[in-house]
Motif scaffolding. Sequence first.
Motif, PDB file in Angstrom:
ATOM      1  N   ALA A 188       0.844  -1.198   0.000  1.00 27.23           N
ATOM      2  CA  ALA A 188       0.000   0.000   0.000  1.00 27.23           C
ATOM      3  C   ALA A 188       0.877   1.245   0.000  1.00 27.23           C
ATOM      4  N   VAL A 190       1.163   5.346   0.519  1.00 29.85           N
ATOM      5  CA  VAL A 190       0.509   6.568   1.015  1.00 29.85           C
ATOM      6  C   VAL A 190       0.907   7.708   0.091  1.00 29.85           C
ATOM      7  N   ASN A 221       6.599   5.652   9.936  1.00 34.74           N
ATOM      8  CA  ASN A 221       8.014   5.251   9.955  1.00 34.74           C
ATOM      9  C   ASN A 221       8.693   5.497   8.618  1.00 34.74           C
ATOM     10  N   VAL A 222       8.089   6.325   7.728  1.00 33.32           N
ATOM     11  CA  VAL A 222       8.884   6.764   6.571  1.00 33.32           C
ATOM     12  C   VAL A 222       9.840   7.843   7.077  1.00 33.32           C
ATOM     13  N   LEU A 230       4.782  14.204   2.240  1.00 27.72           N
ATOM     14  CA  LEU A 230       3.421  13.642   2.338  1.00 27.72           C
ATOM     15  C   LEU A 230       2.494  14.620   3.058  1.00 27.72           C
ATOM     16  N   LYS A 247      27.079  -1.731  -0.377  1.00 31.98           N
ATOM     17  CA  LYS A 247      26.727  -3.025   0.214  1.00 31.98           C
ATOM     18  C   LYS A 247      26.976  -4.094  -0.834  1.00 31.98           C
ATOM     19  N   PHE A 325      29.982  -4.311   4.055  1.00 36.71           N
ATOM     20  CA  PHE A 325      29.462  -2.953   4.263  1.00 36.71           C
ATOM     21  C   PHE A 325      30.638  -1.994   4.094  1.00 36.71           C
ATOM     22  N   LEU A 387      14.285   0.238  -1.362  1.00 37.83           N
ATOM     23  CA  LEU A 387      13.714   0.286  -0.008  1.00 37.83           C
ATOM     24  C   LEU A 387      13.019   1.600   0.305  1.00 37.83           C
ATOM     25  N   ALA A 388      13.087   2.557  -0.613  1.00 35.66           N
ATOM     26  CA  ALA A 388      12.461   3.879  -0.412  1.00 35.66           C
ATOM     27  C   ALA A 388      13.070   4.633   0.772  1.00 35.66           C
ATOM     28  N   MET A 389      14.328   4.345   1.083  1.00 36.94           N
ATOM     29  CA  MET A 389      15.028   5.167   2.072  1.00 36.94           C
ATOM     30  C   MET A 389      15.604   6.355   1.309  1.00 36.94           C
ATOM     31  N   ILE A 394      20.850   4.890   5.401  1.00 39.84           N
ATOM     32  CA  ILE A 394      20.348   3.735   6.158  1.00 39.84           C
ATOM     33  C   ILE A 394      19.645   4.132   7.448  1.00 39.84           C
ATOM     34  N   HIS A 396      17.757   7.000   7.595  1.00 41.10           N
ATOM     35  CA  HIS A 396      16.738   7.985   7.187  1.00 41.10           C
ATOM     36  C   HIS A 396      17.218   9.419   7.387  1.00 41.10           C
ATOM     37  N   SER A 431      12.927   5.041  12.139  1.00 39.68           N
ATOM     38  CA  SER A 431      14.343   5.404  12.213  1.00 39.68           C
ATOM     39  C   SER A 431      14.545   6.903  12.431  1.00 39.68           C
ATOM     40  N   GLY A 437      16.928   5.063  14.182  1.00 35.93           N
ATOM     41  CA  GLY A 437      18.235   4.827  13.576  1.00 35.93           C
ATOM     42  C   GLY A 437      18.744   3.406  13.619  1.00 35.93           C
ATOM     43  N   ALA A 438      17.878   2.444  13.798  1.00 43.83           N
ATOM     44  CA  ALA A 438      18.341   1.050  13.749  1.00 43.83           C
ATOM     45  C   ALA A 438      17.142   0.140  13.920  1.00 43.83           C
ATOM     46  N   VAL A 439      17.396  -1.167  13.836  1.00 46.71           N
ATOM     47  CA  VAL A 439      16.336  -2.134  14.103  1.00 46.71           C
ATOM     48  C   VAL A 439      16.277  -2.302  15.622  1.00 46.71           C
TER      49      VAL A 439
HETATM   50  C1  LIG Z   1      22.356  -1.901   3.971  1.00 44.26           C
HETATM   51  C2  LIG Z   1      21.801  -1.622   5.330  1.00 44.26           C
HETATM   52  C3  LIG Z   1      22.365  -2.207   6.455  1.00 44.26           C
HETATM   53  C4  LIG Z   1      21.847  -1.962   7.727  1.00 44.26           C
HETATM   54  N1  LIG Z   1      22.399  -2.609   8.790  1.00 44.26           N
HETATM   55  C5  LIG Z   1      21.803  -2.502  10.003  1.00 44.26           C
HETATM   56  C6  LIG Z   1      22.239  -3.294  11.104  1.00 44.26           C
HETATM   57  O1  LIG Z   1      23.158  -4.104  10.987  1.00 44.26           O
HETATM   58  N2  LIG Z   1      21.612  -3.125  12.302  1.00 44.26           N
HETATM   59  C7  LIG Z   1      20.581  -2.248  12.462  1.00 44.26           C
HETATM   60  O2  LIG Z   1      20.038  -2.151  13.571  1.00 44.26           O
HETATM   61  N3  LIG Z   1      20.151  -1.485  11.432  1.00 44.26           N
HETATM   62  C8  LIG Z   1      20.723  -1.589  10.212  1.00 44.26           C
HETATM   63  N4  LIG Z   1      20.273  -0.853   9.148  1.00 44.26           N
HETATM   64  C9  LIG Z   1      19.280   0.196   9.426  1.00 44.26           C
HETATM   65  C10 LIG Z   1      17.877  -0.346   9.513  1.00 44.26           C
HETATM   66  O3  LIG Z   1      17.580  -1.102   8.372  1.00 44.26           O
HETATM   67  C11 LIG Z   1      16.875   0.810   9.642  1.00 44.26           C
HETATM   68  O4  LIG Z   1      17.226   1.603  10.761  1.00 44.26           O
HETATM   69  C12 LIG Z   1      15.463   0.272   9.810  1.00 44.26           C
HETATM   70  O5  LIG Z   1      15.070  -0.479   8.682  1.00 44.26           O
HETATM   71  C13 LIG Z   1      14.508   1.402  10.017  1.00 44.26           C
HETATM   72  O6  LIG Z   1      13.208   0.879  10.138  1.00 44.26           O
HETATM   73  P1  LIG Z   1      11.959   1.780   9.849  1.00 44.26           P
HETATM   74  O7  LIG Z   1      10.758   0.931  10.063  1.00 44.26           O
HETATM   75  O8  LIG Z   1      12.076   3.049  10.608  1.00 44.26           O
HETATM   76  O9  LIG Z   1      12.091   2.217   8.325  1.00 44.26           O
HETATM   77  P2  LIG Z   1      12.178   1.332   7.004  1.00 44.26           P
HETATM   78  O10 LIG Z   1      12.705  -0.023   7.301  1.00 44.26           O
HETATM   79  O11 LIG Z   1      12.876   2.190   5.998  1.00 44.26           O
HETATM   80  O12 LIG Z   1      10.660   1.161   6.603  1.00 44.26           O
HETATM   81  C14 LIG Z   1       9.909   2.210   6.018  1.00 44.26           C
HETATM   82  C15 LIG Z   1       8.891   1.578   5.109  1.00 44.26           C
HETATM   83  O13 LIG Z   1       8.042   2.576   4.567  1.00 44.26           O
HETATM   84  C16 LIG Z   1       7.802   2.279   3.212  1.00 44.26           C
HETATM   85  N5  LIG Z   1       7.379   3.520   2.536  1.00 44.26           N
HETATM   86  C17 LIG Z   1       8.121   4.582   2.150  1.00 44.26           C
HETATM   87  N6  LIG Z   1       7.348   5.515   1.568  1.00 44.26           N
HETATM   88  C18 LIG Z   1       6.060   5.054   1.615  1.00 44.26           C
HETATM   89  C19 LIG Z   1       4.795   5.572   1.183  1.00 44.26           C
HETATM   90  N7  LIG Z   1       4.676   6.766   0.610  1.00 44.26           N
HETATM   91  N8  LIG Z   1       3.693   4.810   1.376  1.00 44.26           N
HETATM   92  C20 LIG Z   1       3.780   3.588   1.968  1.00 44.26           C
HETATM   93  N9  LIG Z   1       4.956   3.054   2.412  1.00 44.26           N
HETATM   94  C21 LIG Z   1       6.071   3.775   2.232  1.00 44.26           C
HETATM   95  C22 LIG Z   1       9.113   1.724   2.716  1.00 44.26           C
HETATM   96  O14 LIG Z   1       8.927   0.964   1.560  1.00 44.26           O
HETATM   97  C23 LIG Z   1       9.537   0.876   3.903  1.00 44.26           C
HETATM   98  O15 LIG Z   1       9.016  -0.421   3.831  1.00 44.26           O
HETATM   99  C24 LIG Z   1      20.753  -1.091   7.871  1.00 44.26           C
HETATM  100  C25 LIG Z   1      20.165  -0.526   6.738  1.00 44.26           C
HETATM  101  C26 LIG Z   1      20.681  -0.792   5.483  1.00 44.26           C
HETATM  102  C27 LIG Z   1      20.027  -0.177   4.267  1.00 44.26           C
END
Ligand SMILES: Cc1cc2nc3c(=O)[nH]c(=O)nc-3n(C[C@H](O)[C@H](O)[C@H](O)COP(=O)(O)OP(=O)(O)OC[C@H]3O[C@@H](n4cnc5c(N)ncnc54)[C@H](O)[C@@H]3O)c2cc1C
Length: 455
Positions: A188, A190, A221-222, A230, A247, A325, A387-389, A394, A396, A431, A437-439
Amino acid sequence: MPQQLVTDLGLDLRLASRSVASYTPWIRDGRAGGLLVERPERGETGDSFRALTGGDEEYDAWQRFYADVAGLAEVVAPTLLDPLPTERTLRDAVDPQVWRDLVTRPIGETIEERFSDDTVRGVVATDALIGTFASLRDPSLVQNRCFLYHLIGNGTGEWRVPVGGMGAVTDALARAAVSAGAEIVTGAGVSGIRASDDGAEVNWHDGGQDHVVTARHVLSNVAPWVLRILLGETEEPDSKPQGSQLKINLLLDRLPRLKSGVEPELAFAGTLHLAEDYSQLEAAYADAAAGRVPSVMPGEIYCHTLTDHSILGEAPPDMHTLTYFGVHTPAALFERDPEGAKQLAVERALAALDEHLVDPIASCLATDAAGRPCLEAKIPQDIERDLAMPGGHIFHGDLEWPWAPNRARLDTPAQQWGVQTDVASVLVCGSGARRGGAVSGLGGHNAAQAVLASR
Ligand SMILES: Cc1cc2nc3c(=O)[nH]c(=O)nc-3n(C[C@H](O)[C@H](O)[C@H](O)COP(=O)(O)OP(=O)(O)OC[C@H]3O[C@@H](n4cnc5c(N)ncnc54)[C@H](O)[C@@H]3O)c2cc1C
């Protein structure tokens, strides 16, 4: 991810410890060796410092430094699931010299003062640069913030591997959400949010149809940069985050042997540092800041299958994943000639690995059904597309300190939890939250607490 959060949500999730923190292969005067940091540190760690530096001073400095880091982590970590403390409160709870060394002056100055060996300095410095494009002496201190986040998790900073892969984390979260009554919609998009302080209207589409949903609160969480668009602001190219990592994911038929003679299962069990001497990190930054792909590419490798082979299913035990990395490859380097610059960066990254191998990495790669080597590389532009980041950043956007500035406005629950936007009904839950800023789950936890506190 704080254990308390895993327990509170009842997540069916196992985060496995790695037996090795890091291994850094080195070649000096034609001699190949490696700096091994065990987890927990045992006798071999000290021995490997002595073999590299010729004495005990550097390892003593290492132990003192990480005791100081642990002191700061023990103060900061317990606050992450609470309303933001102020900077003053935390500063008053930490030794003033530790606060100065880690928080108020560039981490590079501290590293240069406290360590003398270039390789040891580099191993310490890398945590400041994962996902952050800066010199270690950058006056903005963005590198110090990155350093801190990499070392405070659960008060120990231990990096753990989710058994079953990253999907196991999202699956566990999804199960917890659904069992609590949430409806999950995937695929979906937005397209806009019309929000006032009292509520919001979200426009979204499922690929075929447009939908509207109204809500008292929207937790997003975007990336904050995307959220502003948005919410109706004009896109601002100047403030767009810019990712800086290369990567590379590889699938191997077998692990390569190293020139140092160490068992590959030991060398690859933790973080394998490549071309990450302190001077190499600074030289690569200077290259990239001048618009050039670094002539020597610093980066590191993780082999998750040594901790959890289940992610490869029924594959033979010798088969492994490696994920590289690379730091200091900002998106701007790839704008003019994306494919050419990417190929160059990948070649240089693999050369930095091959320098320490008996078996060149290419000879260990598995091949797919069509006979192609199993290697995929992602520059920041690829991460943005996949990933739309925004900008392929990584986190945001640049990381913020996990506390509130002394003079910050902390009137509303959203401000108190570090999840506010300009509109009261819209909160940041990913993030881009102050402590995101992380998982880590922190953004989601803290946004939820802000909603509960505002009812
Ligand atoms: C290569 C890489 C390595 C990493 N390594 C690590 C690690 O080792 N350890 C760690 O803790 N973190 C790591 N990270 C960071 C971690 O991935 C992020 O901090 C985490 O994914 C953030 O989660 P989030 O839910 O905030 O955002 P995201 O995971 O970015 O999720 C946001 C979601 O929103 C969606 N979205 C965007 N725009 C729209 C829209 N308009 N409508 C609907 N949906 C939308 C996107 O598609 C995405 O699915 C890494 C990231 C990358 C890219």
